[in-house]
Design an enzyme around this catalytic site. Structure first.
Site, PDB file in Angstrom:
ATOM      1  N   GLU A 179       0.835  -1.212   0.000  1.00 50.68           N
ATOM      2  CA  GLU A 179       0.000   0.000   0.000  1.00 50.68           C
ATOM      3  C   GLU A 179       0.869   1.262   0.000  1.00 50.68           C
ATOM      4  O   GLU A 179       0.532   2.258  -0.649  1.00 50.68           O
ATOM      5  CB  GLU A 179      -0.941  -0.038   1.204  1.00 50.68           C
ATOM      6  CG  GLU A 179      -2.027  -1.105   1.082  1.00 50.68           C
ATOM      7  CD  GLU A 179      -2.859  -1.215   2.322  1.00 50.68           C
ATOM      8  OE1 GLU A 179      -4.033  -0.768   2.262  1.00 50.68           O
ATOM      9  OE2 GLU A 179      -2.351  -1.695   3.345  1.00 50.68           O
ATOM     10  N   GLU A 203      -4.036  -9.462   3.654  1.00 52.25           N
ATOM     11  CA  GLU A 203      -4.799  -9.106   4.854  1.00 52.25           C
ATOM     12  C   GLU A 203      -5.975 -10.057   5.120  1.00 52.25           C
ATOM     13  O   GLU A 203      -6.299 -10.343   6.273  1.00 52.25           O
ATOM     14  CB  GLU A 203      -5.323  -7.666   4.726  1.00 52.25           C
ATOM     15  CG  GLU A 203      -4.278  -6.596   4.970  1.00 52.25           C
ATOM     16  CD  GLU A 203      -3.444  -6.274   3.741  1.00 52.25           C
ATOM     17  OE1 GLU A 203      -2.697  -5.277   3.782  1.00 52.25           O
ATOM     18  OE2 GLU A 203      -3.510  -7.022   2.745  1.00 52.25           O
TER      19      GLU A 203
HETATM   20  N1  T1G Z   1       4.428  -7.839  11.452  1.00 53.75           N
HETATM   21  C1  T1G Z   1       5.233  -8.203  12.476  1.00 53.75           C
HETATM   22  N2  T1G Z   1       6.151  -9.220  12.425  1.00 53.75           N
HETATM   23  C2  T1G Z   1       6.233  -9.870  11.269  1.00 53.75           C
HETATM   24  C3  T1G Z   1       5.413  -9.565  10.145  1.00 53.75           C
HETATM   25  C4  T1G Z   1       4.488  -8.485  10.264  1.00 53.75           C
HETATM   26  N3  T1G Z   1       3.702  -8.090   9.253  1.00 53.75           N
HETATM   27  N4  T1G Z   1       5.732 -10.432   9.157  1.00 53.75           N
HETATM   28  C5  T1G Z   1       6.701 -11.229   9.633  1.00 53.75           C
HETATM   29  N5  T1G Z   1       7.006 -10.909  10.896  1.00 53.75           N
HETATM   30  C6  T1G Z   1       8.030 -11.525  11.749  1.00 53.75           C
HETATM   31  C7  T1G Z   1       7.689 -12.966  12.113  1.00 53.75           C
HETATM   32  O1  T1G Z   1       6.849 -13.018  13.223  1.00 53.75           O
HETATM   33  C8  T1G Z   1       9.056 -13.549  12.390  1.00 53.75           C
HETATM   34  O2  T1G Z   1       9.433 -13.130  13.668  1.00 53.75           O
HETATM   35  C9  T1G Z   1       9.947 -12.819  11.380  1.00 53.75           C
HETATM   36  O3  T1G Z   1       9.225 -11.639  11.010  1.00 53.75           O
HETATM   37  C10 T1G Z   1      10.217 -13.612  10.147  1.00 53.75           C
HETATM   38  O4  T1G Z   1       8.984 -14.038   9.601  1.00 53.75           O
HETATM   39  C11 T1G Z   1      -2.592  -1.761   6.935  1.00 53.75           C
HETATM   40  C12 T1G Z   1      -3.103  -4.037   8.259  1.00 53.75           C
HETATM   41  C13 T1G Z   1       7.097 -11.818   4.999  1.00 53.75           C
HETATM   42  C14 T1G Z   1       6.564 -13.850   3.751  1.00 53.75           C
HETATM   43  O5  T1G Z   1       0.439 -10.659   6.360  1.00 53.75           O
HETATM   44  O6  T1G Z   1       3.882 -13.600   5.288  1.00 53.75           O
HETATM   45  O7  T1G Z   1      -0.315  -4.776   6.476  1.00 53.75           O
HETATM   46  O8  T1G Z   1       9.722 -15.311  14.680  1.00 53.75           O
HETATM   47  O9  T1G Z   1       9.372 -16.494   9.922  1.00 53.75           O
HETATM   48  O10 T1G Z   1       9.196 -17.435   6.361  1.00 53.75           O
HETATM   49  O11 T1G Z   1      -3.336  -3.027   5.217  1.00 53.75           O
HETATM   50  O12 T1G Z   1       6.573 -13.403   7.399  1.00 53.75           O
HETATM   51  O13 T1G Z   1      11.698 -14.119  13.796  1.00 53.75           O
HETATM   52  O14 T1G Z   1      10.509 -13.233  15.812  1.00 53.75           O
HETATM   53  O15 T1G Z   1       7.441 -15.651   8.549  1.00 53.75           O
HETATM   54  O16 T1G Z   1      10.788 -15.653   5.510  1.00 53.75           O
HETATM   55  C15 T1G Z   1       0.110  -7.964   6.080  1.00 53.75           C
HETATM   56  C16 T1G Z   1       3.094 -11.521   6.983  1.00 53.75           C
HETATM   57  C17 T1G Z   1       0.055  -7.444   7.466  1.00 53.75           C
HETATM   58  C18 T1G Z   1       2.750 -10.679   5.823  1.00 53.75           C
HETATM   59  C19 T1G Z   1       8.438 -13.826   5.417  1.00 53.75           C
HETATM   60  N6  T1G Z   1       1.350  -8.698   5.890  1.00 53.75           N
HETATM   61  N7  T1G Z   1       4.414 -12.090   6.907  1.00 53.75           N
HETATM   62  O17 T1G Z   1       8.336 -15.201   5.643  1.00 53.75           O
HETATM   63  O18 T1G Z   1       9.808 -15.419   7.728  1.00 53.75           O
HETATM   64  S1  T1G Z   1      -1.469  -6.632   7.755  1.00 53.75           S
HETATM   65  C20 T1G Z   1       1.403 -10.012   6.052  1.00 53.75           C
HETATM   66  C21 T1G Z   1       4.683 -13.132   6.073  1.00 53.75           C
HETATM   67  C22 T1G Z   1      -1.312  -5.114   6.978  1.00 53.75           C
HETATM   68  C23 T1G Z   1      -2.374  -3.046   6.203  1.00 53.75           C
HETATM   69  C24 T1G Z   1      -2.554  -4.266   6.965  1.00 53.75           C
HETATM   70  C25 T1G Z   1       6.053 -13.726   6.176  1.00 53.75           C
HETATM   71  C26 T1G Z   1       7.024 -13.255   5.078  1.00 53.75           C
HETATM   72  P1  T1G Z   1      10.370 -13.999  14.531  1.00 53.75           P
HETATM   73  P2  T1G Z   1       8.842 -15.504   8.985  1.00 53.75           P
HETATM   74  P3  T1G Z   1       9.601 -16.005   6.276  1.00 53.75           P
END
Ligand code: T1G
Length: 692
Positions: free
Chosen positions: A99, A119
């Site tokens: 975004e 999301e």
């Molecule tokens: N927020 C906080 N921590 C996050 C995070 C996030 N969005 N994404 C990953 N982490 C942390 C995770 O907990 C882990 O922590 C470390 O990063 C590595 O992640 C306004 C409201 C990016 C594909 O849904 O899909 O934006 O365990 O083990 O396998 O519209 O993480 O090391 O302490 O998963 O390489 C939308 C979520 C949010 C993407 C990487 N975004 N993340 O995968 O590593 S909502 C998502 C993923 C939003 C807006 C809205 C995957 C990854 P720790 P990992 P990975």
């Protein structure tokens, strides 16, 4: 921020995934303001350090009091910036991260970048302008596809859709800086908003896409997808600022729903499951060569998963005929992957050179890991481990795929119990995500670390479990079934119970699952445990009676349901109801009316109570591990978060009192675990035990 020849480069740096948390948003806003105010700056390049462009808002901030500036404000500031903002993406440009890019004037991406708005998988919608800006840029149909599926797309596809302006050769940041410099030098012009297609011009196609999406959705169990469609419709009908406000309202509505809380819980539970103190400083052993004992359904599935993950695999079977059959199963699994486009024909051939088979254990002398997937019998398994002990090299890891048996006793059959661990795969092993890592009393930490490293490479969700009958998953499942068996005797039918649990969100009811797995497996277990059963405990023998009648499930053409030749879905069978009625009469039980709500409540109470016992016995490290096992291995609906998350949502006091009520009927099974009182007394919830 650094500025060179009029180009200000702002680098986002918030490891591990540059999540757009409050501090980062504040710093971003400051950098933007500074660049705007700096007369020497003509173009702003926004890039990210580390492994990825922002992968979204910071999920851990949800449910917390909001902190300024909000992400929509940051995006609006970028969009309104009087100087061109070029974003340079790499890795995973997801959610709020995408975004932010949508608000910029030019979007470049490294080859290999994945772009998406996931999301909906968190029970929410893109709340920083995505539902308004994306359809305008790429059209309502493509935008709805991305937002309702939540699936990322590769950079090349994003370019085709017009989501990005270029897939760069090499690093996007450098390409962005070059483009900015060329623009300043007048050698290149930046694409302007006016030049971009505004898909709202084709209102009828837009509305057609909205209608199709609504039709395609049908009746959604989840609140988010219909709201996404509403927002995309609003993006056409409302002026931009009102569209953003509409989206914001919908976002706030969704973020506080129990479904969103449950899906967030599931996301964080998956990340938390691999965190164990004993693993922190432990180096896993090197695994290149894997032996798999057994070529049946489980053995061939495990061999397939290991082969697909790049390991050299040797399958052991008792004779050539069984070996040929086992290898053929693996070959079929990989041919299916080719057919699905997951594997090329060329890779299929190359890969097969890493697959071999033998009928002598000696073939495993050089194996780094051996996974035993033989018949579920302690005698058979201990004999195999004793033989392996004399064959495999020192330092090899010996794993058993038992689903119930005592891994300590299997380990004791060797001279190296420290090298023995349970790896409980779920059928089909090449598909199911869950892997229970069963750590025995003498398993050494580096063997546990090796199991978790293996799981990561296999793409599995690994959950640590201690040794007990059924580990985590099968133990909770047994409690669930015990509760529903009681209801069978008390007046419910298996069909009513299955409908109630499917209505609650499970893909199948407990009796449909029993028929699929085979009634004889749990019958064998009940028979094995009969001598240890507490005589005061209520015992339902309906399943035993059906087995004695040869009703073993789908494989026998009849179980709780009747199956036409080759059918996977059964029909209700009055003969089963007669068997149940006879059991009631034999026990003098007068059937009573049982509601769907009672079935669901008893199922949840039984699962959560068994979960509490599992925590007390330290068989599971934390409640979210129990939830994760049920979500990824037993079909528990992800949007309900798991039995422990649900217990917190229902309320521990209420559920504990429900258990006390049920315990008045049957004390041994329903007695609430002591943990309930302890948590309630201290005003705590199961979630408080999920220390990160
Ligand atoms: N927020 C906080 N921590 C996050 C995070 C996030 N969005 N994404 C990953 N982490 C942390 C995770 O907990 C882990 O922590 C470390 O990063 C590595 O992640 C306004 C409201 C990016 C594909 O849904 O899909 O934006 O365990 O083990 O396998 O519209 O993480 O090391 O302490 O998963 O390489 C939308 C979520 C949010 C993407 C990487 N975004 N993340 O995968 O590593 S909502 C998502 C993923 C939003 C807006 C809205 C995957 C990854 P720790 P990992 P990975």
């Amino acid at each position: 921020m650094s500025t060179t020849d009029g180009v200000a480069t702002v680098v986002i740096d918030n490891p591990p995934v540059n999540a757009l948390g409050a501090d980062l948003r504040r710093d971003l806003m400051t950098a933007l303001r500074d660049a705007e105010a700096d007369a020497s700056v003509q173009v702003i390049v926004l890039a990210a350090a580390g492994r990825t462009w922002p992968a979204g808002a910071d999920i851990r901030e949800f449910g917390q009091p909001p902190r300024d500036p909000w992400l929509p404000e940051v995006c609006s500031a970028v969009a309104a910036c009087p100087k061109p903002v070029i974003v340079a993406m790499h890795g995973n440009a997801l959610g709020g991260g995408l975004e932010l890019a949508l608000a910029a004037h030019v979007r470049l991406a490294d080859p290999g970048t994945r772009l998406g708005l996931p999301e909906v998988t968190l029970g929410i919608l893109p709340g920083a302008g995505g539902t308004q800006r994306l359809p305008r840029l790429i059209g309502a149909r493509a935008a709805l596809g991305m937002m309702t599926s939540g699936l990322p797309i590769p950079a090349e596809r994003a370019l085709e859709l017009g989501l990005i302006d270029a897939v760069t050769e090499g690093e996007a940041r450098l390409a962005a800086q070059r483009l900015a410099a060329a623009h300043i030098a007048g050698e290149a012009s930046l694409p302007s908003a006016a030049e971009r297609p505004d898909h709202r011009m084709d209102a009828s196609d837009w509305l057609a896409a909205v209608t199709e999406a609504r039709k395609g959705l049908g009746v959604s169990r989840l609140p988010a997808p219909p709201r996404i469609i509403d927002c995309v419709e609003a993006a056409l009908l409302l002026p931009e600022e009102e569209g953003f406000a509409y989206e914001r309202t919908a976002f706030e509505e969704l973020v506080s729903t129990p479904e969103a809380a449950a899906l967030r819980h599931a996301f964080l539970a998956e990340r938390r499951a691999a965190r164990h103190p004993e693993l922190a400083a432990t180096k896993p052993r090197e695994i290149a060569e894997i032996g798999v004992i057994g070529g049946g359904l489980m053995g061939s599935g495990i061999a397939t998963a290991c082969l697909a993950a790049g390991y050299r695999v040797t399958m052991i079977e008792r004779d050539d005929q069984a070996l040929t059959a086992g290898l053929a199963r693996v070959a079929t699994n990989r041919d299916r992957a080719v057919a699905k486009g997951q594997l090329s024909v060329a890779d299929r051939e190359t890969e097969w050179s890493r697959m071999s088979g033998a009928t002598a254990m000696s073939a495993l002398a050089g194996a780094d890991l051996v996974i035993e997937a033989a018949f579920e019998d302690e005698g058979v398994k201990t004999a195999i481990f004793a033989e392996l002990d004399g064959v495999v090299k020192p330092g090899a890891v010996l794993a058993t795929n038992t689903s119930y048996l005592d891994v300590n006793r299997i380990a004791a059959a060797t001279s190296r119990p420290g090298d023995v661990i349970g790896l409980h795969f779920f059928s089909p092993a090449q598909v199911m995500k869950l892997l229970e890592v069963v750590v025995a009393e003498r398993t050494s930490p580096d063997v546990t670390a090796t199991a978790f490293a293996l799981a990561k490479r296999l793409g599995k969700v690994a959950v640590r479990a201690g040794v007990c009958d059924g580990f985590i998953g099968n133990r909770v499942l047994t409690a669930y079934r015990t509760a529903t068996d009681f209801l069978l005797e008390d007046g419910a039918s298996p069909y009513q119970i299955d409908r109630a649990m499917v209505g609650w969100g499970f893909p199948l009811g407990p009796y449909q699952v029993l028929d699929m797995a085979g009634l004889d497996i749990s019958w064998a277990r009940r028979t094995r445990l009969a001598e240890h059963r507490d005589p005061s405990e209520r015992y339902v023998a309906i399943g035993d009676r059906l087995c004695k009648l040869g009703r073993l499930g789908q494989k026998a053409g009849r179980g709780y349901y009747l199956y036409a030749e080759g059918a996977r879905t059964g029909t209700e069978d009055p003969e089963v109801l007669e068997v149940i009625a006879a059991e009631r009469t034999a026990k003098g039980i007068e059937p009573r009316r049982i509601t769907e709500a009672e079935i669901q409540r008893r199922a949840l109470a039984a699962m959560a109570n068994e979960g509490a016992r599992i925590l007390e016995e330290k068989i599971a490290a934390r409640p979210s591990d129990i939830d994760l096992v049920m979500l990824t291995g037993y079909g528990f609906p992800r949007w309900r978060g798991g039995p422990m998350q649900m217990a917190d949502q229902v309320g521990l006091l209420e559920l504990r009192d429900t258990l006390r009520d049920y315990a008045r009927e049957e004390e041994t099974f329903w007695r609430p675990a002591a943990l309930w009182d302890e948590l309630i007394k201290n005003g705590r919830k199961f979630a408080d035990l999920n220390a990160d």
